[in-house]
Write an enzyme that holds these catalytic residues in place. Structure first.
Site, short mmCIF file in Angstrom:
data_model
loop_
_atom_site.label_atom_id
_atom_site.label_comp_id
_atom_site.label_asym_id
_atom_site.label_seq_id
_atom_site.Cartn_x
_atom_site.Cartn_y
_atom_site.Cartn_z
CG HIS A 71 -1.97 0.96 1.35
ND1 HIS A 71 -2.17 1.76 2.34
CD2 HIS A 71 -2.47 1.86 0.35
CE1 HIS A 71 -3.09 2.79 2.05
NE2 HIS A 71 -3.22 2.71 0.97
CD GLU A 74 -3.23 2.60 -3.91
OE1 GLU A 74 -4.03 3.46 -3.81
OE2 GLU A 74 -3.46 1.40 -3.32
CG HIS A 75 -0.31 6.34 -0.72
ND1 HIS A 75 -0.88 7.51 -0.11
CD2 HIS A 75 -0.87 5.26 -0.35
CE1 HIS A 75 -1.97 7.00 0.51
NE2 HIS A 75 -1.97 5.67 0.34
CD GLU A 151 -5.44 5.52 2.10
OE1 GLU A 151 -6.28 4.51 1.43
OE2 GLU A 151 -4.54 5.60 2.10
#
Length: 439
Positions: A71, A74-75, A151
């Site tokens: 994850h 992804e950023h 998030e």
């Protein structure tokens, strides 16, 4: 009838497959030097194009040392490369009115962009620049750590999300598939930049990359642009390299089930999830599962919706769902209700499944098939959905069915098959998860 594309057949560098599918759409697949797979669907009359770069690695694949890395990447891939800053990436897509984003799953990661067909070269160049050449600076890493923590906090403020996340963990306790995709705050605070970079270099390779594009696209042109962009990113595209193999769908699932999870929150509603272990993504009964879910909890005419919301007024949101993966999956039912009604709603969810295991009417069966046919066709009316369909077929199934073939599988589902599947699920050990006020 349009034919399926047998993706297994082309497994080595230089292999090519072509098939005509629905309404004149042409689907092609090539394995480029280095093992890169490229799949395209040319759709006559469409003016948009969507390209996606897929890597078959998700949160389940993280080692303890790399926990949270999928994850995080992804950023970080949107934060810049030696050729582009984060702002440059944003500006390039905004300038052409394009859309760009990424999605991380338990078993894959995808970076994609949807643009007007004439801007496809820009989309391919930018997306593959990100995939091959992410800078991952210390400054960006620490800044994005804070963004990801925000998030996660936002997701934790959504009790429905919490209930579903904890349900997955309860059904697959102790298995990597039971872990949250985004990680936990503790994991994100502790993961190091070096660990994320190691994860990136290990999994983002030519043999592990799939590029899918759909819309007004030309396959040979896309292959040329992909090779050019990857070479510009410094990737080695030489040698007869076989693509990374698909996951083993027959592997045993070493997981336990936690029967009851209760999370106390000061809320106006209780969020109830009840369900069990589900089915593999490649299970031959997946069309039956779709029909069964449509009858049980897939729309306003479904049994759960009619019984719990329309007849009793106990919930606003109620449905059934399934989330398959390579060798396991989850299946469940959800309802959000007044906390004092949580026991009753859970009882009605269980009763709905058990009653379906006792029989289904011809009218329900045909209505469910019609619902699936309509949603399937409408969902595939844009280039993003077609691109996603290509990527998932390559990653998971090894075969891409035409829409007509998929609908034929749905039409072939019988009432006996639906009843048998409901009975199978009703016989399985269940997990009950609730998020809401203490009783």
């Amino acid at each position: 009838m349009p034919h399926a594309l047998p993706l297994v057949a082309a497994a080595t560098t230089g292999s090519h497959l072509t098939v005509e599918q629905d309404a004149g759409a042409i689907i092609r697949r090539s394995v480029l030097p280095g093992g890169v797979r490229v799949l395209t669907e040319h759709i006559p009359g469409m003016r948009s194009a969507t390209v996606g770069a897929w890597v078959g690695v998700g949160s389940r694949d993280e080692t303890p040392e790399h926990a949270g890395s999928t994850h995080f990447l992804e950023h970080l891939l949107f934060k810049g490369t030696p050729r582009r800053t984060a702002q440059d990436i944003a500006v390039e897509f905004d300038r052409v009115g394009g859309e760009s984003n990424a999605m991380t799953g338990k078993e894959f990661t995808c970076y994609y962009a949807r643009v007007i067909d004439r801007d496809l070269p820009t989309a391919i160049d930018v997306i593959l620049d990100m995939v091959t050449s992410a800078s991952i600076t210390e400054e960006d890493f620490e800044m994005e750590r804070g963004v990801i923590l925000e998030e996660l906090a936002m997701n934790d403020d959504d009790p429905g999300d919490v209930a579903h996340e904890r349900f997955t963990e309860a059904v697959l306790t102790g298995h990597p598939l039971g872990r949250p995709i985004g990680g936990t705050p503790a994991i994100i605070r502790s993961v190091t930049r070096d660990a994320v970079i190691e994860h990136y270099r290990e999994h983002y390779t030519p043999a592990g990359l799939i590029v899918s594009a759909a819309g007004n696209v030309d396959h040979d042109t896309v292959c040329g642009m992909v090779q050019e962009a990857l070479a510009l990113g410094g990737w080695d595209l030489t040698g007869q390299v076989a693509p990374v193999a698909r996951r083993d769908t027959g592997a045993a699932v070493d997981a336990t089930l936690t029967p009851e999870v209760r999370i106390t929150r000061d809320l106006e509603q209780a969020h109830v999830v009840l369900g069990s272990r589900g089915f593999r993504a490649t299970d031959e009964r997946r069309a039956t599962l779709g029909v069964m879910n449509a009858i049980l909890g897939g729309g306003m005419s479904s049994r759960l919706f009619q019984e719990i919301r329309e007849k009793r007024g106990l919930a606003y949101s109620v449905y059934s769902f399934g989330a398959p993966s390579a060798e396991a999956g989850i299946w469940g039912m959800y309802g959000a209700c007044n906390p004092s009604k949580a026991d009753e709603v859970e009882r009605l969810l269980a009763a709905g499944l058990e009653e379906l295991a006792a029989g289904v009417t011809d009218e329900e069966l045909e209505r469910a098939k019609g619902q699936i046919a309509g949603t399937t066709v409408l969902r595939l009316e844009d280039s993003y959905s077609r691109m996603s369909r290509l990527g998932k077929a390559e990653l998971v199934f090894g075969e891409l069915w035409s829409i007509e073939e998929s609908l034929a599988q749905v039409r072939a589902v019988t009432a006996d098959a639906v009843v048998a599947m409901a009975a199978d699920l009703a016989s399985r050990e269940r997990a009950s998860v609730r998020v809401g006020p203490a009783r």
